[in-house]
Design a protein around this motif. Structure first.
Motif, mmCIF file in Angstrom:
data_model
loop_
_atom_site.group_PDB
_atom_site.id
_atom_site.type_symbol
_atom_site.label_atom_id
_atom_site.label_comp_id
_atom_site.label_asym_id
_atom_site.label_seq_id
_atom_site.Cartn_x
_atom_site.Cartn_y
_atom_site.Cartn_z
ATOM 1 N N LEU A 141 -16.437 -13.514 0.876
ATOM 2 C CA LEU A 141 -17.551 -12.578 0.792
ATOM 3 C C LEU A 141 -18.855 -13.341 0.931
ATOM 4 O O LEU A 141 -19.045 -14.372 0.300
ATOM 5 N N CYS A 142 -19.734 -12.830 1.751
ATOM 6 C CA CYS A 142 -21.042 -13.461 1.890
ATOM 7 C C CYS A 142 -21.783 -13.337 0.561
ATOM 8 O O CYS A 142 -21.874 -12.251 0.002
ATOM 9 N N PRO A 143 -22.299 -14.433 0.025
ATOM 10 C CA PRO A 143 -23.006 -14.379 -1.261
ATOM 11 C C PRO A 143 -24.311 -13.598 -1.172
ATOM 12 O O PRO A 143 -24.870 -13.191 -2.183
ATOM 13 N N ARG A 177 -22.722 -9.589 0.953
ATOM 14 C CA ARG A 177 -21.435 -9.079 0.482
ATOM 15 C C ARG A 177 -20.524 -8.552 1.584
ATOM 16 O O ARG A 177 -19.619 -7.789 1.316
ATOM 17 N N VAL A 178 -20.757 -8.938 2.818
ATOM 18 C CA VAL A 178 -19.882 -8.515 3.901
ATOM 19 C C VAL A 178 -18.721 -9.517 3.973
ATOM 20 O O VAL A 178 -18.864 -10.661 3.542
ATOM 21 N N THR A 179 -17.559 -9.075 4.457
ATOM 22 C CA THR A 179 -16.404 -9.959 4.566
ATOM 23 C C THR A 179 -16.486 -10.753 5.863
ATOM 24 O O THR A 179 -16.678 -10.177 6.929
ATOM 25 N N PHE A 213 -21.810 -19.750 9.221
ATOM 26 C CA PHE A 213 -22.912 -18.851 8.901
ATOM 27 C C PHE A 213 -22.356 -17.452 8.728
ATOM 28 O O PHE A 213 -21.340 -17.094 9.318
ATOM 29 N N CYS A 214 -23.038 -16.644 7.927
ATOM 30 C CA CYS A 214 -22.639 -15.247 7.779
ATOM 31 C C CYS A 214 -22.920 -14.536 9.097
ATOM 32 O O CYS A 214 -24.015 -14.652 9.656
ATOM 33 N N LEU A 215 -21.909 -13.791 9.581
ATOM 34 C CA LEU A 215 -22.058 -13.116 10.872
ATOM 35 C C LEU A 215 -22.989 -11.911 10.747
ATOM 36 O O LEU A 215 -23.545 -11.442 11.727
ATOM 37 N N GLN A 216 -23.143 -11.436 9.534
ATOM 38 C CA GLN A 216 -23.965 -10.248 9.299
ATOM 39 C C GLN A 216 -25.442 -10.594 9.079
ATOM 40 O O GLN A 216 -26.308 -10.110 9.780
ATOM 41 N N CYS A 217 -25.721 -11.483 8.119
ATOM 42 C CA CYS A 217 -27.116 -11.753 7.767
ATOM 43 C C CYS A 217 -27.566 -13.166 8.175
ATOM 44 O O CYS A 217 -28.734 -13.490 8.087
ATOM 45 N N GLY A 218 -26.615 -13.997 8.605
ATOM 46 C CA GLY A 218 -26.980 -15.322 9.107
ATOM 47 C C GLY A 218 -27.229 -16.371 8.036
ATOM 48 O O GLY A 218 -27.705 -17.464 8.328
HETATM 49 ZN ZN LIG Z 1 -24.366 -12.204 4.801
#
Ligand SMILES: [Zn+2]
Length: 109
Positions: free
Chosen positions: A8-10, A13-15, A22-27
């Protein structure tokens, strides 16, 4: 069968896959990107380790922490060079002091 680990992105919270840097959602940065192990980078590290001895220790710590065996090998080599450079520095200063002030048996490194 290979199960893709997910975390989970800290931040958002996206998987995301556990292997992502890097988080694919928020970077947001999740972990350090793979460390540079190029020949050019190695030359720089060894150069600093030997000629600017104490400053190479930053690289030593950074590279020894890696899981990549190639990076760890660079860290170990840099550490050896740092130790050699410091030993050489102490040895030459001992000779210098010895010739300057005469034999100093109490001088220990
Ligand atoms: Zn994220």
């Amino acid at each position: 069968m290979n199960i893709t680990k997910e975390i989970l992105c800290p931040s958002c919270r996206v998987t995301i896959p556990a292997s992502a840097n890097f988080c694919l959602q928020c970077g947001v940065k999740l972990k350090e990107p793979p460390i540079a192990t190029s020949a050019k980078k190695q030359m720089v590290i060894y150069f600093i380790s030997f000629l600017l001895a104490p400053f190479g220790l930053g690289y030593v710590v950074k590279y020894l922490k890696q899981s990549d065996p190639k990076a760890r090998k660079i860290g170990i080599t840099a550490l050896i060079l740092t130790i050699l450079a410091i030993a050489l520095m102490m040895w030459t200063s001992k000779i210098f002091l010895g010739s300057y002030y005469g034999p100093m048996n109490t001088l220990r490194f």
